[in-house]
Design an enzyme around this catalytic site. Sequence first.
Site, PDB file in Angstrom:
ATOM      1  N   HIS A 159      26.845   3.485  -4.846  1.00 23.62           N
ATOM      2  CA  HIS A 159      26.595   2.075  -4.083  1.00 23.62           C
ATOM      3  C   HIS A 159      27.146   2.365  -2.982  1.00 23.62           C
ATOM      4  O   HIS A 159      27.818   2.375  -2.800  1.00 23.62           O
ATOM      5  CB  HIS A 159      26.192   1.059  -5.336  1.00 23.62           C
ATOM      6  CG  HIS A 159      25.465   1.264  -6.010  1.00 23.62           C
ATOM      7  ND1 HIS A 159      25.316   0.575  -7.153  1.00 23.62           N
ATOM      8  CD2 HIS A 159      24.094   1.817  -6.254  1.00 23.62           C
ATOM      9  CE1 HIS A 159      24.676   0.788  -8.222  1.00 23.62           C
ATOM     10  NE2 HIS A 159      23.745   0.956  -7.671  1.00 23.62           N
ATOM     11  N   GLU A 169      31.739  -2.199 -10.389  1.00 20.43           N
ATOM     12  CA  GLU A 169      31.367  -1.067 -10.425  1.00 20.43           C
ATOM     13  C   GLU A 169      33.418  -1.888  -8.673  1.00 20.43           C
ATOM     14  O   GLU A 169      33.543  -2.524  -8.510  1.00 20.43           O
ATOM     15  CB  GLU A 169      30.678  -0.538  -9.153  1.00 20.43           C
ATOM     16  CG  GLU A 169      29.652  -0.081  -9.993  1.00 20.43           C
ATOM     17  CD  GLU A 169      28.225   0.573  -8.833  1.00 20.43           C
ATOM     18  OE1 GLU A 169      28.056  -0.361  -8.033  1.00 20.43           O
ATOM     19  OE2 GLU A 169      27.544   0.990  -9.452  1.00 20.43           O
ATOM     20  N   THR A 172       0.900  -1.012  -0.718  1.00 22.74           N
ATOM     21  CA  THR A 172      -0.085  -0.072   0.346  1.00 22.74           C
ATOM     22  C   THR A 172       0.263   1.125   0.169  1.00 22.74           C
ATOM     23  O   THR A 172       0.507   2.610   0.395  1.00 22.74           O
ATOM     24  CB  THR A 172      -0.774   0.346   1.717  1.00 22.74           C
ATOM     25  OG1 THR A 172      -0.557   0.123   2.754  1.00 22.74           O
ATOM     26  CG2 THR A 172      -2.225  -1.113   0.848  1.00 22.74           C
ATOM     27  N   GLY A 173       2.112   1.218   0.018  1.00 24.57           N
ATOM     28  CA  GLY A 173       2.951   2.417   0.292  1.00 24.57           C
ATOM     29  C   GLY A 173       2.815   3.253  -1.322  1.00 24.57           C
ATOM     30  O   GLY A 173       3.050   2.637  -2.474  1.00 24.57           O
ATOM     31  N   ARG A 174       3.649   3.914  -2.123  1.00 23.97           N
ATOM     32  CA  ARG A 174       2.783   4.651  -2.520  1.00 23.97           C
ATOM     33  C   ARG A 174       4.261   3.963  -3.628  1.00 23.97           C
ATOM     34  O   ARG A 174       3.195   3.775  -5.115  1.00 23.97           O
ATOM     35  CB  ARG A 174       3.774   6.465  -2.933  1.00 23.97           C
ATOM     36  CG  ARG A 174       3.507   7.136  -4.013  1.00 23.97           C
ATOM     37  CD  ARG A 174       3.493   9.071  -4.127  1.00 23.97           C
ATOM     38  NE  ARG A 174       4.879   8.029  -3.735  1.00 23.97           N
ATOM     39  CZ  ARG A 174       5.749   9.624  -3.022  1.00 23.97           C
ATOM     40  NH1 ARG A 174       4.555  11.016  -3.094  1.00 23.97           N
ATOM     41  NH2 ARG A 174       7.138   9.429  -2.621  1.00 23.97           N
ATOM     42  N   THR A 184      14.267  -2.214  -0.874  1.00 23.22           N
ATOM     43  CA  THR A 184      14.200  -1.431  -0.094  1.00 23.22           C
ATOM     44  C   THR A 184      16.072  -1.387  -0.089  1.00 23.22           C
ATOM     45  O   THR A 184      17.012  -1.756  -0.320  1.00 23.22           O
ATOM     46  CB  THR A 184      14.124  -1.847   1.738  1.00 23.22           C
ATOM     47  OG1 THR A 184      12.123  -2.116   1.288  1.00 23.22           O
ATOM     48  CG2 THR A 184      14.022  -0.525   2.798  1.00 23.22           C
ATOM     49  N   GLU A 185      16.026  -0.107   0.350  1.00 20.31           N
ATOM     50  CA  GLU A 185      18.365   0.368   0.599  1.00 20.31           C
ATOM     51  C   GLU A 185      17.523   1.461   1.526  1.00 20.31           C
ATOM     52  O   GLU A 185      16.969   1.562   2.444  1.00 20.31           O
ATOM     53  CB  GLU A 185      18.248   1.687  -0.825  1.00 20.31           C
ATOM     54  CG  GLU A 185      17.044   2.933  -0.416  1.00 20.31           C
ATOM     55  CD  GLU A 185      18.050   3.330  -1.787  1.00 20.31           C
ATOM     56  OE1 GLU A 185      18.991   3.762  -2.016  1.00 20.31           O
ATOM     57  OE2 GLU A 185      16.464   4.488  -1.936  1.00 20.31           O
TER      58      GLU A 185
END
Length: 306
Positions: free
Chosen positions: A261, A219, A17-19, A101-102
């Site tokens: 990152h 990287e 339900t998060g945007r 998620t970060e």
Amino acid sequence: MSILIDENTTFIVQGITGREAVNLTRECIDYGRGAKVVGGVTPGRLGRDVHGVPVFDTVEQAVDHHGGPIKGSVVTVPPAFTKDAVFEAIENGIELIVIVTERIPRGDVAQMVELAGARGARIIGPNCLGIIVPDVIKMGGIGGPARDAAKAYTAGPVGVISRSGGMTTEMSSTLTAAGLGQSTAVSIGGDAIIGSSYAELMPLFEADEQTEAIVIYTEPGGRMEAELARYVTEESTRKLPIVAFMAGRFMDEMPGMSFGHAGTIVEGKEDTAAEKIARLASAGIVVAEEIAEIPDLVKERMGVAA
């Protein structure tokens, strides 16, 4: 064929339900043959729906409602609650967990990866955009809205693995423009600790008959390239041609710097771009100077006319 997911893969969205999750759910449903998003989880929102997907308070309720095992979950909850969400998914039989998620604490990530390994589950991410099988299904925000993903990704023989979510799409789009489609593209995440590395995904691509070559975006920072080089040299069963692109070469002149990152902190010589390029090359992995070179290098290694 593909790896990790296919047209029959069922999954839930935790934090639906998060945007951002609402948009992500729509993108997945609209893409390809239509993802089988069989439920969403947000505590306290039982009985609601998001784009027709029923919302539950717990993963257990979602599994019970589905009436059988659910293959995957896309986790989009805030970092403070991610570990609990992932543990809940694993405890309820979820086999594949894509963590969008970060900024999750490293200790939490380590515990999630350890539990997944003990229970036979696989984590992709955190801080990733997910997985896409072109023209079939996507799990996560990879490629953006369905219409944009359909332009960038096309079905074909090249597997794509990238530490950068955006560059997963950039490289795939470059391949698509050159007439090289993708079997599966995986955004593995750019954090210092992640659930699935290049080397850990290689056996899956080697077992996939559709995949005839691999492209990776990497990287400075971390030891994943060393792990990949060792795997290719000592354990690879199919010897797929691999073409790599190494970003951030300028960081070799700026010891201790991080960019973009969390995993791009160069802690020693082995973490530098130059050292990684040399190690990859020693394992027979071609390293492109520019992304635009990748398609021709792939065609050359595959024996296809440019």
